[in-house]
Design a protein around this motif. Structure first.
Motif, PDB file in Angstrom:
ATOM      1  N   ALA A  90     -43.272   9.615 -79.881  1.00 24.15           N
ATOM      2  CA  ALA A  90     -43.550   8.536 -79.002  1.00 24.15           C
ATOM      3  C   ALA A  90     -42.349   7.391 -78.630  1.00 24.15           C
ATOM      4  CB  ALA A  90     -44.791   7.546 -79.401  1.00 24.15           C
ATOM      5  N   ILE A  91     -41.121   7.837 -79.379  1.00 23.63           N
ATOM      6  CA  ILE A  91     -40.080   7.190 -79.097  1.00 23.63           C
ATOM      7  C   ILE A  91     -39.134   7.703 -78.016  1.00 23.63           C
ATOM      8  CG2 ILE A  91     -38.095   6.327 -80.644  1.00 23.63           C
ATOM      9  CD1 ILE A  91     -39.637   6.468 -83.013  1.00 23.63           C
ATOM     10  N   ASP A  92     -39.061   6.896 -77.095  1.00 28.75           N
ATOM     11  CA  ASP A  92     -37.962   7.259 -75.891  1.00 28.75           C
ATOM     12  C   ASP A  92     -36.967   5.771 -75.742  1.00 28.75           C
ATOM     13  OD1 ASP A  92     -39.668   5.309 -74.897  1.00 28.75           O
ATOM     14  OD2 ASP A  92     -40.417   6.399 -73.144  1.00 28.75           O
ATOM     15  N   VAL A  93     -36.232   6.104 -75.093  1.00 30.01           N
ATOM     16  CA  VAL A  93     -34.963   4.959 -75.242  1.00 30.01           C
ATOM     17  C   VAL A  93     -35.391   4.271 -73.695  1.00 30.01           C
ATOM     18  CG1 VAL A  93     -32.431   4.448 -74.850  1.00 30.01           C
ATOM     19  CG2 VAL A  93     -33.565   6.379 -76.299  1.00 30.01           C
ATOM     20  N   ASP A  94     -35.843   2.986 -73.820  1.00 30.31           N
ATOM     21  CA  ASP A  94     -36.284   2.328 -72.478  1.00 30.31           C
ATOM     22  C   ASP A  94     -35.225   0.943 -72.733  1.00 30.31           C
ATOM     23  OD1 ASP A  94     -37.797   3.669 -71.025  1.00 30.31           O
ATOM     24  OD2 ASP A  94     -39.690   3.093 -72.073  1.00 30.31           O
ATOM     25  N   LYS A  95     -34.879   0.239 -73.957  1.00 30.88           N
ATOM     26  CA  LYS A  95     -34.109  -0.663 -74.013  1.00 30.88           C
ATOM     27  C   LYS A  95     -33.149  -0.507 -75.215  1.00 30.88           C
ATOM     28  CE  LYS A  95     -38.345  -2.246 -76.661  1.00 30.88           C
ATOM     29  NZ  LYS A  95     -39.098  -1.053 -76.265  1.00 30.88           N
ATOM     30  N   PRO A  96     -32.287  -1.596 -75.189  1.00 25.23           N
ATOM     31  CA  PRO A  96     -31.327  -1.364 -76.258  1.00 25.23           C
ATOM     32  C   PRO A  96     -31.923  -1.123 -77.720  1.00 25.23           C
ATOM     33  CG  PRO A  96     -30.594  -3.150 -74.864  1.00 25.23           C
ATOM     34  CD  PRO A  96     -31.976  -2.774 -74.381  1.00 25.23           C
ATOM     35  N   ALA A  97     -32.758  -1.889 -77.883  1.00 26.47           N
ATOM     36  CA  ALA A  97     -33.460  -1.708 -79.217  1.00 26.47           C
ATOM     37  C   ALA A  97     -33.965  -0.185 -79.698  1.00 26.47           C
ATOM     38  CB  ALA A  97     -34.838  -2.648 -79.539  1.00 26.47           C
ATOM     39  N   ASP A  98     -34.398   0.346 -78.438  1.00 27.86           N
ATOM     40  CA  ASP A  98     -34.903   1.777 -78.807  1.00 27.86           C
ATOM     41  C   ASP A  98     -33.867   2.738 -79.052  1.00 27.86           C
ATOM     42  OD1 ASP A  98     -37.656   1.193 -77.937  1.00 27.86           O
ATOM     43  OD2 ASP A  98     -37.027   1.506 -75.878  1.00 27.86           O
ATOM     44  N   LEU A  99     -32.294   2.305 -78.432  1.00 31.81           N
ATOM     45  CA  LEU A  99     -31.305   2.999 -78.382  1.00 31.81           C
ATOM     46  C   LEU A  99     -30.718   2.979 -79.911  1.00 31.81           C
ATOM     47  CD1 LEU A  99     -29.098   4.928 -77.126  1.00 31.81           C
ATOM     48  CD2 LEU A  99     -27.886   2.905 -76.536  1.00 31.81           C
ATOM     49  N   THR A 100     -30.984   1.689 -80.485  1.00 30.97           N
ATOM     50  CA  THR A 100     -30.445   1.434 -81.677  1.00 30.97           C
ATOM     51  C   THR A 100     -31.342   2.327 -82.751  1.00 30.97           C
ATOM     52  OG1 THR A 100     -29.537  -0.744 -81.304  1.00 30.97           O
ATOM     53  CG2 THR A 100     -29.896  -0.144 -83.869  1.00 30.97           C
ATOM     54  N   LEU A 101     -32.532   2.191 -82.441  1.00 36.11           N
ATOM     55  CA  LEU A 101     -33.367   3.003 -83.344  1.00 36.11           C
ATOM     56  C   LEU A 101     -33.293   4.362 -83.550  1.00 36.11           C
ATOM     57  CD1 LEU A 101     -36.171   3.232 -85.242  1.00 36.11           C
ATOM     58  CD2 LEU A 101     -37.666   3.160 -82.910  1.00 36.11           C
ATOM     59  N   VAL A 102     -33.014   4.861 -82.159  1.00 36.70           N
ATOM     60  CA  VAL A 102     -32.698   6.439 -82.054  1.00 36.70           C
ATOM     61  C   VAL A 102     -31.593   6.869 -82.516  1.00 36.70           C
ATOM     62  CG1 VAL A 102     -32.254   8.231 -80.495  1.00 36.70           C
ATOM     63  CG2 VAL A 102     -34.317   6.758 -79.968  1.00 36.70           C
ATOM     64  N   GLU A 103     -30.568   6.147 -82.531  1.00 43.10           N
ATOM     65  CA  GLU A 103     -29.076   6.411 -83.196  1.00 43.10           C
ATOM     66  C   GLU A 103     -29.495   6.530 -84.734  1.00 43.10           C
ATOM     67  OE1 GLU A 103     -26.120   7.161 -82.157  1.00 43.10           O
ATOM     68  OE2 GLU A 103     -26.051   6.353 -80.002  1.00 43.10           O
ATOM     69  N   GLY A 104     -30.183   5.479 -85.300  1.00 41.48           N
ATOM     70  CA  GLY A 104     -30.551   5.731 -86.607  1.00 41.48           C
ATOM     71  C   GLY A 104     -31.106   6.739 -87.177  1.00 41.48           C
ATOM     72  N   ILE A 105     -31.895   7.248 -86.246  1.00 47.62           N
ATOM     73  CA  ILE A 105     -32.724   8.220 -86.830  1.00 47.62           C
ATOM     74  C   ILE A 105     -31.883   9.753 -86.678  1.00 47.62           C
ATOM     75  CG2 ILE A 105     -34.967   9.831 -85.670  1.00 47.62           C
ATOM     76  CD1 ILE A 105     -36.228   7.305 -85.120  1.00 47.62           C
ATOM     77  N   LEU A 106     -31.025   9.770 -85.586  1.00 46.43           N
ATOM     78  CA  LEU A 106     -30.274  10.734 -85.463  1.00 46.43           C
ATOM     79  C   LEU A 106     -29.418  11.075 -86.881  1.00 46.43           C
ATOM     80  CD1 LEU A 106     -29.821  10.994 -81.384  1.00 46.43           C
ATOM     81  CD2 LEU A 106     -30.988  12.208 -82.992  1.00 46.43           C
ATOM     82  N   ARG A 107     -28.726  10.045 -87.161  1.00 43.34           N
ATOM     83  CA  ARG A 107     -27.875   9.867 -88.236  1.00 43.34           C
ATOM     84  C   ARG A 107     -28.515  10.362 -89.521  1.00 43.34           C
ATOM     85  NH1 ARG A 107     -25.989   4.929 -85.829  1.00 43.34           N
ATOM     86  NH2 ARG A 107     -27.216   3.714 -87.050  1.00 43.34           N
ATOM     87  N   GLN A 108     -29.749   9.919 -89.620  1.00 43.93           N
ATOM     88  CA  GLN A 108     -30.586  10.372 -90.682  1.00 43.93           C
ATOM     89  C   GLN A 108     -30.759  11.773 -90.657  1.00 43.93           C
ATOM     90  OE1 GLN A 108     -34.287   7.901 -90.464  1.00 43.93           O
ATOM     91  NE2 GLN A 108     -33.598   6.608 -92.285  1.00 43.93           N
ATOM     92  N   ARG A 109     -31.171  12.404 -89.630  1.00 46.28           N
ATOM     93  CA  ARG A 109     -31.412  14.033 -89.387  1.00 46.28           C
ATOM     94  C   ARG A 109     -30.040  14.655 -89.711  1.00 46.28           C
ATOM     95  NH1 ARG A 109     -34.516  14.578 -83.860  1.00 46.28           N
ATOM     96  NH2 ARG A 109     -36.500  13.853 -84.177  1.00 46.28           N
ATOM     97  N   SER A 110     -28.877  13.976 -89.348  1.00 46.09           N
ATOM     98  CA  SER A 110     -27.680  14.777 -89.798  1.00 46.09           C
ATOM     99  C   SER A 110     -27.094  14.440 -91.155  1.00 46.09           C
ATOM    100  CB  SER A 110     -26.594  14.256 -88.720  1.00 46.09           C
ATOM    101  OG  SER A 110     -26.108  12.847 -88.778  1.00 46.09           O
ATOM    102  N   GLY A 111     -27.800  13.466 -91.924  1.00 47.82           N
ATOM    103  CA  GLY A 111     -27.310  13.132 -93.144  1.00 47.82           C
ATOM    104  C   GLY A 111     -26.142  12.403 -93.461  1.00 47.82           C
ATOM    105  N   ALA A 112     -25.804  11.734 -92.204  1.00 45.98           N
ATOM    106  CA  ALA A 112     -24.652  10.732 -92.104  1.00 45.98           C
ATOM    107  C   ALA A 112     -25.184   9.485 -92.824  1.00 45.98           C
ATOM    108  CB  ALA A 112     -24.132  10.564 -90.763  1.00 45.98           C
TER     109      ALA A 112
END
Length: 269
Positions: free
Chosen positions: A245-267
């Motif tokens: 349920a998380i898409d990118v509509d606003k800057p806060a969403d982009l920040t959240l998504v970037e953090g999740i992607l970093r967690q997935r990559s192990g960074a």
């Protein structure tokens, strides 16, 4: 997970009228090209669909096929085919109708959006399997507020507060047979009244609105009501995955998504 029959996927990547703050900040022409984890969002979505066992063919609804050029090298790696393109229409529902009427492949169709940067093959396959199980002509995916808030308590989402729980949409839809296009057409007529809420509510039915306001409308009730209005069986399936349920509509969403992607990559986060 293998799901039969295979779905043809449609990705909505059109640009809304006016300037887009996210695109401007990233220096790109379309929001769908905003980088997430170094990869344009549209590229991530198409890649997830390409790697899904239940998807056979992808088309992107976008103003110009040239928008796809920046993602071609990424999405065609490992032998994946370049997605097709179809021009957008005046609204999301009209874009869906135009695209589905243009596609040569028969249903079922899977529809998602280009800003669904956290989409994964597993999520796609799970939704498609649940959609098939319903036996409905049109299926939409939702995630409960409790699932989202447990994983990301600071995430700001829009919820429908229904009897039995609150839900957020997942930008995942399935049209399982040709009759399902009638539901898309109906939603297009409702969508035309979005600037006049009372007429939009009237189109959906005053009884449904009253039950919603009184907290007496459940998720299944809503699906049955739309089915009755359109003459087409509709269903909603609950995906127990917060990221759905998380898409990118606003800057806060982009920040959240970037953090999740970093967690997935192990960074480091």
């Amino acid at each position: 997970m293998t799901v039969e029959p295979s779905f043809t996927a449609l990705v909505l990547a059109g640009q809304r009228p006016g300037r887009d703050a996210l695109a401007d900040a990233a220096g790109v022409s379309h929001r769908c090209l905003v980088p997430t984890g170094g990869v344009p969002m549209l590229g991530r979505v198409v890649d997830a669909l390409n790697r899904s066992a239940c998807v056979d063919g992808i088309t992107v609804s976008v103003e110009s096929p040239a928008v796809l050029e920046s993602i071609v090298a990424f999405v065609t790696r490992e032998g994946h085919a370049r997605p097709g393109a179809v021009a957008t229409a005046d609204s999301p529902s009209q874009s869906v109708l135009r695209a589905l009427k243009t596609l040569q492949a028969p249903p079922p169709y899977l529809i998602t959006t280009a800003d669904h940067a956290l989409l994964t093959p597993d999520l796609v396959e799970r939704f498609c399997a649940l959609a098939l199980e319903t036996g409905a002509a049109v299926v939409t995916g939702v995630t409960s507020a409790s699932t989202i808030q447990a994983a990301y308590p600071d995430a700001k989402r829009t919820y429908l507060n229904l009897r039995g729980g609150s839900y957020s949409g997942c930008n995942l839809y399935a049209v399982m047979d040709p009759d399902g296009l009638r539901v898309v057409d109906f939603w297009g007529r409702v969508e035309q009244e979005r600037k006049r809420p009372w007429r939009m509510a009237w189109a959906l039915g005053p009884l449904m609105l009253a039950r919603y306001l009184l907290g007496r409308l459940s998720l299944d009730d809503a699906a049955r009501h739309i089915s009755k209005l359109t003459g087409v069986t509709c269903a909603a399936v609950v995906l127990p995955v917060a990221e759905a349920a998380i898409d990118v509509d606003k800057p806060a969403d982009l920040t959240l998504v970037e953090g999740i992607l970093r967690q997935r990559s192990g960074a480091p986060v």
